[in-house]
Design a protein around this motif. Structure first.
Motif, PDB file in Angstrom:
ATOM      1  N   THR A  55       0.823  -1.197   0.000  1.00 24.43           N
ATOM      2  CA  THR A  55       0.000   0.000   0.000  1.00 24.43           C
ATOM      3  C   THR A  55       0.866   1.259   0.000  1.00 24.43           C
ATOM      4  O   THR A  55       0.548   2.241  -0.667  1.00 24.43           O
ATOM      5  CB  THR A  55      -0.929   0.037   1.219  1.00 24.43           C
ATOM      6  N   ARG A 118      -5.744   5.395  -5.732  1.00 22.14           N
ATOM      7  CA  ARG A 118      -4.910   6.310  -4.967  1.00 22.14           C
ATOM      8  C   ARG A 118      -5.668   6.836  -3.753  1.00 22.14           C
ATOM      9  O   ARG A 118      -6.832   7.244  -3.856  1.00 22.14           O
ATOM     10  CB  ARG A 118      -4.470   7.481  -5.855  1.00 22.14           C
ATOM     11  N   LEU A 119      -4.998   6.839  -2.590  1.00 24.74           N
ATOM     12  CA  LEU A 119      -5.575   7.353  -1.353  1.00 24.74           C
ATOM     13  C   LEU A 119      -4.884   8.666  -0.962  1.00 24.74           C
ATOM     14  O   LEU A 119      -4.137   9.237  -1.762  1.00 24.74           O
ATOM     15  CB  LEU A 119      -5.448   6.296  -0.252  1.00 24.74           C
ATOM     16  N   SER A 120      -5.129   9.166   0.248  1.00 27.69           N
ATOM     17  CA  SER A 120      -4.602  10.463   0.677  1.00 27.69           C
ATOM     18  C   SER A 120      -3.856  10.310   1.995  1.00 27.69           C
ATOM     19  O   SER A 120      -4.444  10.406   3.080  1.00 27.69           O
ATOM     20  CB  SER A 120      -5.747  11.478   0.831  1.00 27.69           C
ATOM     21  N   HIS A 121      -2.550  10.074   1.895  1.00 26.01           N
ATOM     22  CA  HIS A 121      -1.693   9.896   3.067  1.00 26.01           C
ATOM     23  C   HIS A 121      -0.484  10.804   2.902  1.00 26.01           C
ATOM     24  O   HIS A 121      -0.328  11.448   1.858  1.00 26.01           O
ATOM     25  CB  HIS A 121      -1.286   8.419   3.150  1.00 26.01           C
ATOM     26  N   GLY A 127      -5.123   1.970  -2.150  1.00 27.65           N
ATOM     27  CA  GLY A 127      -6.021   0.911  -1.722  1.00 27.65           C
ATOM     28  C   GLY A 127      -6.305   0.025  -2.916  1.00 27.65           C
ATOM     29  O   GLY A 127      -5.782   0.245  -4.013  1.00 27.65           O
ATOM     30  N   ILE A 140      -9.065  -0.516   2.154  1.00 25.86           N
ATOM     31  CA  ILE A 140      -8.756   0.903   2.342  1.00 25.86           C
ATOM     32  C   ILE A 140      -8.165   1.108   3.728  1.00 25.86           C
ATOM     33  O   ILE A 140      -8.856   0.937   4.743  1.00 25.86           O
ATOM     34  CB  ILE A 140     -10.013   1.788   2.225  1.00 25.86           C
ATOM     35  N   THR A 143      -5.377   6.592   5.145  1.00 31.28           N
ATOM     36  CA  THR A 143      -5.833   7.706   4.319  1.00 31.28           C
ATOM     37  C   THR A 143      -6.556   8.716   5.203  1.00 31.28           C
ATOM     38  O   THR A 143      -7.250   8.338   6.159  1.00 31.28           O
ATOM     39  CB  THR A 143      -6.750   7.221   3.181  1.00 31.28           C
ATOM     40  N   VAL A 146     -11.644   9.230   2.362  1.00 33.85           N
ATOM     41  CA  VAL A 146     -11.870   8.263   1.290  1.00 33.85           C
ATOM     42  C   VAL A 146     -12.219   9.038   0.030  1.00 33.85           C
ATOM     43  O   VAL A 146     -13.266   9.700  -0.030  1.00 33.85           O
ATOM     44  CB  VAL A 146     -13.000   7.275   1.637  1.00 33.85           C
ATOM     45  N   CYS A 150     -12.998   6.104  -4.846  1.00 29.50           N
ATOM     46  CA  CYS A 150     -13.203   4.874  -4.076  1.00 29.50           C
ATOM     47  C   CYS A 150     -14.661   4.713  -3.663  1.00 29.50           C
ATOM     48  O   CYS A 150     -15.222   3.616  -3.744  1.00 29.50           O
ATOM     49  CB  CYS A 150     -12.313   4.874  -2.837  1.00 29.50           C
TER      50      CYS A 150
END
Length: 266
Positions: A55, A118-121, A127, A140, A143, A146, A150
């Motif tokens: 991930t 693509r996630l937000s970290h 994910g 998931i 992040t 969401v 997603c």
């Protein structure tokens, strides 16, 4: 298809997913001393694993990579951005077999299909939707929120593994440094129980076979709080569980059966 958490917390994260022919690890954060015993608890050994999907590069998700690759030199899959950050941050004792996944595009790993999102970290993070044996698993974690992509894609699933990291009220009494709390509460942090609940509601899924809450904070959350919040945002009777933090959980099929046995008769 079935899945099993081997560890799910900031100490180490690792989840096994398998169908009848292919077995993969999502992340490989286990310490050397834990890898073989935790796999054995799930009835597996390193030799049974066909690939690892990552991930992101944070240490609780990649700590055990070098050790595992000495046990079995399996291919590693992720998006080009995640793999680039991994190469920059980690020294491999032998050249790894890196394979690129294309975002929002389906690819095969053995008999399993994988679609990354693509996630937000605070580092590049993805994910997945994984499908095999005619079933679909959404995954998931890590992040700050969401993304809409997603929420739209994760509406036709059999299984969902989703982060429910912290309780906002417990954070008010947290011993963590302020900068850590601000990071975790931000758009590139982790999902709170409330954010997880809102995401479950937005997905509007009616027929989950199982939802598992993962990556719960050991200091700033409690399973009962996370489960209560998720339950309010799921259809009545949805099989729901939280992943154990530092020990293997049950395989999803066994967990579903246990939940059914504990459920009161209608």
């Amino acid at each position: 298809m079935r899945f099993c958490t081997l560890s799910s917390c900031s100490y180490a994260n690792c989840v096994v997913v398998q169908d009848q022919h292919t077995c993969i690890l999502i992340d490989c954060g286990l310490r050397k001393r834990d890898t073989r015993p935790y796999l054995a608890a799930a009835g597996l050994s390193p030799g049974d694993v066909d690939a690892i999907i990552l991930t992101h590069r944070h240490i609780d998700h990649v700590y055990g990579l070098n050790y595992f690759l000495k046990e079995k030199n399996v291919p590693i899959y992720s998006t080009i951005r995640v793999l680039h950050e991994l190469n920059q941050s980690m020294h491999f004792t032998a050249p790894p077999r890196l394979n690129i996944l294309s975002e929002c595009s389906g690819q095969r790993i053995g008999t399993l299909g994988v679609i990354p999102f693509r996630l937000s970290h605070d580092v590049e993070t993805i994910g997945f939707i994984i499908h095999g044996d005619g079933e679909r698993l959404g995954f998931i974690t890590d992040t700050g929120f969401v993304p809409e992509s997603c929420l739209n894609a994760f509406r036709d699933l059999d299984y969902l593994y989703i982060e429910s990291n912290h309780d906002l009220d417990m954070y008010k009494r947290s011993a963590k440094p302020g900068y850590v709390i601000r990071r975790n509460l931000g758009l590139t942090g982790h999902l709170s129980n409330e954010q997880c609940g809102r995401a479950l509601q937005a997905m509007r899924q009616q027929n989950y076979k199982l939802v598992v809450l993962g990556h719960l904070s050991e200091e700033d959350n409690e399973p009962r709080l996370a489960l209560d919040c998720a339950m309010k945002n799921l259809p009545q009777g949805t099989p729901l569980a939280s992943a154990p933090s530092r020990e293997p959980g049950l395989w999803s099929d066994n967990l579903i059966q246990l939940i059914k046995e504990k459920s009161p008769p209608e």
